[in-house]
Write a protein that holds these residues in place. Structure first.
Motif, PDB file in Angstrom:
ATOM      1  N   MET A   1       0.847  -1.200   0.000  1.00 49.10           N
ATOM      2  CA  MET A   1       0.000   0.000   0.000  1.00 49.10           C
ATOM      3  C   MET A   1       0.881   1.247   0.000  1.00 49.10           C
ATOM      4  O   MET A   1       2.096   1.164   0.210  1.00 49.10           O
ATOM      5  CB  MET A   1      -0.894   0.011   1.245  1.00 49.10           C
ATOM      6  N   PRO A   2       0.293   2.433  -0.221  1.00 49.08           N
ATOM      7  CA  PRO A   2       1.069   3.676  -0.134  1.00 49.08           C
ATOM      8  C   PRO A   2       1.544   3.940   1.288  1.00 49.08           C
ATOM      9  O   PRO A   2       0.999   3.413   2.257  1.00 49.08           O
ATOM     10  CB  PRO A   2       0.070   4.756  -0.581  1.00 49.08           C
ATOM     11  N   LEU A   3       2.573   4.772   1.412  1.00 47.81           N
ATOM     12  CA  LEU A   3       3.116   5.114   2.727  1.00 47.81           C
ATOM     13  C   LEU A   3       2.113   5.897   3.569  1.00 47.81           C
ATOM     14  O   LEU A   3       2.084   5.786   4.797  1.00 47.81           O
ATOM     15  CB  LEU A   3       4.403   5.926   2.558  1.00 47.81           C
TER      16      LEU A   3
ATOM     17  N   ASN B   1       3.624  -0.263  -3.786  1.00 40.26           N
ATOM     18  CA  ASN B   1       2.384  -0.599  -4.478  1.00 40.26           C
ATOM     19  C   ASN B   1       1.491   0.634  -4.553  1.00 40.26           C
ATOM     20  O   ASN B   1       0.826   1.006  -3.589  1.00 40.26           O
ATOM     21  CB  ASN B   1       1.663  -1.730  -3.744  1.00 40.26           C
ATOM     22  N   ILE B   2       1.486   1.257  -5.700  1.00 40.15           N
ATOM     23  CA  ILE B   2       0.620   2.416  -5.934  1.00 40.15           C
ATOM     24  C   ILE B   2      -0.393   2.098  -7.035  1.00 40.15           C
ATOM     25  O   ILE B   2      -1.033   3.000  -7.584  1.00 40.15           O
ATOM     26  CB  ILE B   2       1.429   3.676  -6.306  1.00 40.15           C
ATOM     27  N   TYR B   3      -0.540   0.816  -7.331  1.00 42.19           N
ATOM     28  CA  TYR B   3      -1.426   0.382  -8.418  1.00 42.19           C
ATOM     29  C   TYR B   3      -2.812   0.024  -7.901  1.00 42.19           C
ATOM     30  O   TYR B   3      -3.833   0.496  -8.427  1.00 42.19           O
ATOM     31  CB  TYR B   3      -0.809  -0.823  -9.137  1.00 42.19           C
ATOM     32  N   ASP B   4      -2.883  -0.798  -6.867  1.00 42.60           N
ATOM     33  CA  ASP B   4      -4.178  -1.278  -6.374  1.00 42.60           C
ATOM     34  C   ASP B   4      -5.067  -0.150  -5.876  1.00 42.60           C
ATOM     35  O   ASP B   4      -6.294  -0.243  -5.947  1.00 42.60           O
ATOM     36  CB  ASP B   4      -3.974  -2.298  -5.241  1.00 42.60           C
ATOM     37  N   CYS B   5      -4.457   0.911  -5.367  1.00 40.58           N
ATOM     38  CA  CYS B   5      -5.227   2.025  -4.799  1.00 40.58           C
ATOM     39  C   CYS B   5      -5.573   3.089  -5.830  1.00 40.58           C
ATOM     40  O   CYS B   5      -6.250   4.073  -5.507  1.00 40.58           O
ATOM     41  CB  CYS B   5      -4.433   2.672  -3.665  1.00 40.58           C
TER      42      CYS B   5
ATOM     43  N   LYS C   1       6.558  -9.164  -6.745  1.00 35.50           N
ATOM     44  CA  LYS C   1       5.463  -9.469  -5.818  1.00 35.50           C
ATOM     45  C   LYS C   1       4.418  -8.352  -5.757  1.00 35.50           C
ATOM     46  O   LYS C   1       3.368  -8.522  -5.126  1.00 35.50           O
ATOM     47  CB  LYS C   1       6.005  -9.778  -4.425  1.00 35.50           C
ATOM     48  N   ILE C   2       4.712  -7.226  -6.386  1.00 35.67           N
ATOM     49  CA  ILE C   2       3.723  -6.140  -6.489  1.00 35.67           C
ATOM     50  C   ILE C   2       3.067  -6.175  -7.864  1.00 35.67           C
ATOM     51  O   ILE C   2       1.864  -6.397  -7.996  1.00 35.67           O
ATOM     52  CB  ILE C   2       4.366  -4.760  -6.248  1.00 35.67           C
TER      53      ILE C   2
END
Length: 336
Positions: A196-198, A233-237, A258-259
């Motif tokens: 997830m994002p920071l 991971n800035i894709y799923d959000c 893994k991302i």
């Protein structure tokens, strides 16, 4: 040795097909620089280190070298040197009093003359980057835990710190990109963990995305290409849509299997934004040279007719990457 030609990378960054397979790396490492160049003596002086790195980039088959101006930085406290470092170490702005007394870097008062002493090979250009990015520097100054709490307890202070860091970085890009020796700029700012994002997408869009868009606008106004380097991971959000549609970066760098494996990312985003690197770091360290070269060749073949891709690692080449594995990757682009 392959002759550098920055126009190949420019075509890649424009989502076009280059004249030949093209390499991209954020940075190598001093030991690899010495292996590539054959210069085994220790290098300690800043300009000599810079020119050694430039020589290594050229000798390894790149069309550019990356460059961060020595002396421009946000002063932090002491951070423990270890294999794992806390994101809370070295924080210096814990409250408004600390903010009021902090001395911010001023690009207008920093000597940029070292840029004129960089020894580029014909056909090369430099790509500018900064000592950490917007979010990274805010975390470094405040500490991660303190930032997360202050987002709710003192959003005004958080906003002021983001703005001051943003203004300083914008002024840096403004000055350094006036030198014709630069052909592009990297906005190197890790935005996330592997899950997830920071900070939440809401806060990313409030504090980080607008400044990132300002950096890109400034870089483009100088006639240069803008590259985002961001781990996480800035894709799923949905934040990657902001990278493409709001910030309008020309290219994105840093991928992790893994991302989102770079092969999948290329199929998803090809034509919308250039993708750089992506040979996963764990894969690069643990696999055989034959496996690495095979995957690299497949990725180049995937992008052969569609363009918008340059081969490289998922992040960078630190000391723990076996040199033979690194050379197996680059040989896929250099064999033709």
């Amino acid at each position: 040795m392959r002759k550098p030609d920055f126009e190949n990378l420019e075509k890649v960054l424009s989502c076009e097909t280059p004249d030949r397979p093209t390499l991209f790396e954020f940075f190598l490492n001093p030991e690899l620089d010495r292996i590539i160049t054959g210069r085994r003596n220790a290098v300690q002086e800043s300009l000599s280190e810079i020119n050694l790195a430039v020589e290594a980039f050229a000798a390894a088959g790149y069309d550019y070298a990356t460059f961060c101006l020595p002396g421009f930085r946000f002063n932090r406290g002491v951070r423990k040197s270890a294999q794992t470092v806390s994101l809370n170490d070295g924080a210096v702005i814990l409250n408004r009093k600390d903010f009021d007394s902090f001395t911010w870097p001023d690009a207008g008062k920093i000597d940029f003359s070292i840029v004129r002493k960089v020894e580029l090979k014909p056909g090369m250009k430099l790509i500018a980057y900064t000592p950490d990015g917007l979010l990274e520097n805010v975390i470094g100054l405040m500490g991660y835990d303190n930032l997360c709490v202050s987002l709710y307890d003192d959003p005004e202070l958080v906003g002021k710190i983001f703005d001051n860091v943003g203004k300083a970085l914008l002024a840096y890009y403004d000055r350094i990109l006036d030198f014709d020796i630069f052909g592009a700029a990297i906005c190197n700012d890790d935005w996330g963990f592997n899950s997830m994002p920071l900070i939440s997408p809401e806060f990313m869009r409030k504090y980080v995305v607008p400044w990132s868009a300002e950096f890109v606008r400034l870089i483009h106004s100088k006639g240069k290409k803008a590259i985002q380097h961001s781990c996480g991971n800035i894709y799923d959000c949905g934040l990657f849509e902001d990278v493409v549609n709001v910030c309008r970066f020309d290219a994105h760098h840093s991928f992790e299997d893994k991302i989102l494996p770079v092969e999948d990312a290329y199929e998803r985003y090809c034509g919308r934004i250039c993708l750089l690197g992506g040979i996963d770091m764990d894969f690069l360290c643990r696999s055989t040279p034959e496996q690495i070269k095979e995957r690299s060749l497949r990725m180049l073949e995937r992008a052969k007719s569609r363009g918008g891709y340059a081969l490289g690692s998922g992040n960078s080449i630190p000391e723990y990457v076996p040199p033979q594995n690194y050379f197996a990757m680059t040989s896929a682009a250099l064999q033709g």
